[in-house]
Design a protein around this motif. Structure first.
Motif, PDB file in Angstrom:
ATOM      1  N   THR A  39       0.813  -0.582   0.038  1.00  0.00           N
ATOM      2  CA  THR A  39      -0.086  -0.281   0.177  1.00  0.00           C
ATOM      3  C   THR A  39       0.425   1.885  -0.070  1.00  0.00           C
ATOM      4  N   LEU A  40       0.645   2.046  -0.959  1.00  0.00           N
ATOM      5  CA  LEU A  40       1.403   3.400  -0.606  1.00  0.00           C
ATOM      6  C   LEU A  40       0.156   4.048  -0.446  1.00  0.00           C
ATOM      7  N   GLY A  41       0.151   5.431   0.165  1.00  0.00           N
ATOM      8  CA  GLY A  41      -0.850   6.453   1.007  1.00  0.00           C
ATOM      9  C   GLY A  41       0.023   7.408   0.833  1.00  0.00           C
ATOM     10  N   LEU A  42      -0.312   8.575  -0.314  1.00  0.00           N
ATOM     11  CA  LEU A  42      -0.292   9.419  -0.295  1.00  0.00           C
ATOM     12  C   LEU A  42      -1.236  10.534   0.111  1.00  0.00           C
ATOM     13  N   MET A  61       0.261  -2.005  -6.871  1.00  0.00           N
ATOM     14  CA  MET A  61      -0.012  -1.119  -5.775  1.00  0.00           C
ATOM     15  C   MET A  61      -1.590  -0.372  -5.761  1.00  0.00           C
ATOM     16  N   GLU A  62      -1.644  -1.451  -4.225  1.00  0.00           N
ATOM     17  CA  GLU A  62      -3.355  -0.158  -3.600  1.00  0.00           C
ATOM     18  C   GLU A  62      -2.758   0.967  -3.222  1.00  0.00           C
ATOM     19  N   VAL A  63      -3.656   2.366  -3.149  1.00  0.00           N
ATOM     20  CA  VAL A  63      -3.066   3.657  -3.428  1.00  0.00           C
ATOM     21  C   VAL A  63      -4.543   4.287  -2.304  1.00  0.00           C
ATOM     22  N   LEU A  64      -4.078   4.609  -1.023  1.00  0.00           N
ATOM     23  CA  LEU A  64      -4.911   4.728  -0.369  1.00  0.00           C
ATOM     24  C   LEU A  64      -4.033   6.709  -0.574  1.00  0.00           C
ATOM     25  N   VAL A  65      -5.925   7.547  -0.563  1.00  0.00           N
ATOM     26  CA  VAL A  65      -5.195   9.316  -0.966  1.00  0.00           C
ATOM     27  C   VAL A  65      -6.134   9.902  -0.048  1.00  0.00           C
ATOM     28  N   TYR A  66      -4.887  11.011   0.951  1.00  0.00           N
ATOM     29  CA  TYR A  66      -5.878  11.970   0.938  1.00  0.00           C
ATOM     30  C   TYR A  66      -5.223  13.389   0.824  1.00  0.00           C
ATOM     31  N   LEU A  80      -8.116   4.618  -7.240  1.00  0.00           N
ATOM     32  CA  LEU A  80      -8.053   4.935  -5.994  1.00  0.00           C
ATOM     33  C   LEU A  80      -8.588   5.206  -5.259  1.00  0.00           C
ATOM     34  N   THR A  81      -8.433   4.887  -3.860  1.00  0.00           N
ATOM     35  CA  THR A  81      -8.824   4.922  -2.478  1.00  0.00           C
ATOM     36  C   THR A  81      -8.819   5.728  -1.860  1.00  0.00           C
ATOM     37  N   GLY A  92      -0.202   2.430   5.184  1.00  0.00           N
ATOM     38  CA  GLY A  92       0.434   2.744   4.131  1.00  0.00           C
ATOM     39  C   GLY A  92       1.587   1.624   4.456  1.00  0.00           C
ATOM     40  N   ASP A  93       2.265   1.506   3.886  1.00  0.00           N
ATOM     41  CA  ASP A  93       3.677   0.466   3.832  1.00  0.00           C
ATOM     42  C   ASP A  93       4.379   1.450   3.214  1.00  0.00           C
ATOM     43  N   TYR A  94       4.337   2.333   2.378  1.00  0.00           N
ATOM     44  CA  TYR A  94       5.320   3.473   1.837  1.00  0.00           C
ATOM     45  C   TYR A  94       3.484   5.312   1.935  1.00  0.00           C
TER      46      TYR A  94
END
Length: 174
Positions: A39-42, A61-66, A80-81, A92-94
């Motif tokens: 998971t990439l957290g943006l 990759m799974e992508v979480l976005v704030y 995107l999530t 987020g792993d990253y």
């Protein structure tokens, strides 16, 4: 930063340069990770954040976005999530920072946020230095609160020669 960290490029380079060619128990190769389905957290989904998200999606990759300023429907259309800042940090792993520096974002990543992150997480700040509380980052890295960081911008530039970041093996500086 993400690929350099996941594929252990820096320790592998150091190992080869030092003459330690043979893979073995000490080899950094044993720690090389697949980013597939991680998971990439943006934090921030502007032009650069969205370009980063698309690349991460292409790497499965799974992508979480704030991003409180971007419509969640637009994020979903991109695959995107949408997530809260808390979810991005916790899952987020990253975690990659792509927000502008404003009074609201100054030190938006500090001790409390680091404590929310996984101990295995890697933080990337490619936005503006003062968004991350550098002393809290140093403490989190020294105490194993997070695994590592890739830093392209610093709270005070140029980075002081005596900064503890310069001596940390779990930090990539550019």
């Amino acid at each position: 930063f993400l690929l350099i960290w996941a594929k252990k490029i820096v320790p592998l380079d150091r190992s080869i340069r030092s003459g330690d060619w043979a893979a073995g128990k000490r080899s950094p190769m044993r720690d090389v990770q697949s980013i597939h389905q991680q998971t990439l957290g943006l934090l921030g989904a502007g032009r650069i954040g969205m370009a980063t998200a698309r690349k991460a999606k292409a790497l499965s990759m799974e992508v979480l976005v704030y991003d409180p300023y971007i419509d969640s429907g637009r994020l979903k259309e991109e695959g995107l999530t949408p997530a809260t800042m808390q979810e991005v940090l916790a899952e987020g792993d990253y975690v990659s920072v792509h927000v502008p520096l404003t009074p609201e974002t100054h030190h938006m990543i500090s001790k409390e946020q680091f404590e929310t992150m996984k101990a295995s997480a890697f933080l990337m700040n490619v936005s503006r230095g003062p968004i991350v509380d550098e002393s809290a980052l140093i403490e989190a890295l020294q105490n194993g609160v997070i695994a590592g960081a890739g830093i392209d911008v610093f709270e005070h530039e140029p980075l002081p020669a005596d900064s503890p970041l310069n001596a940390m093996d779990n930090v990539i500086l550019t």
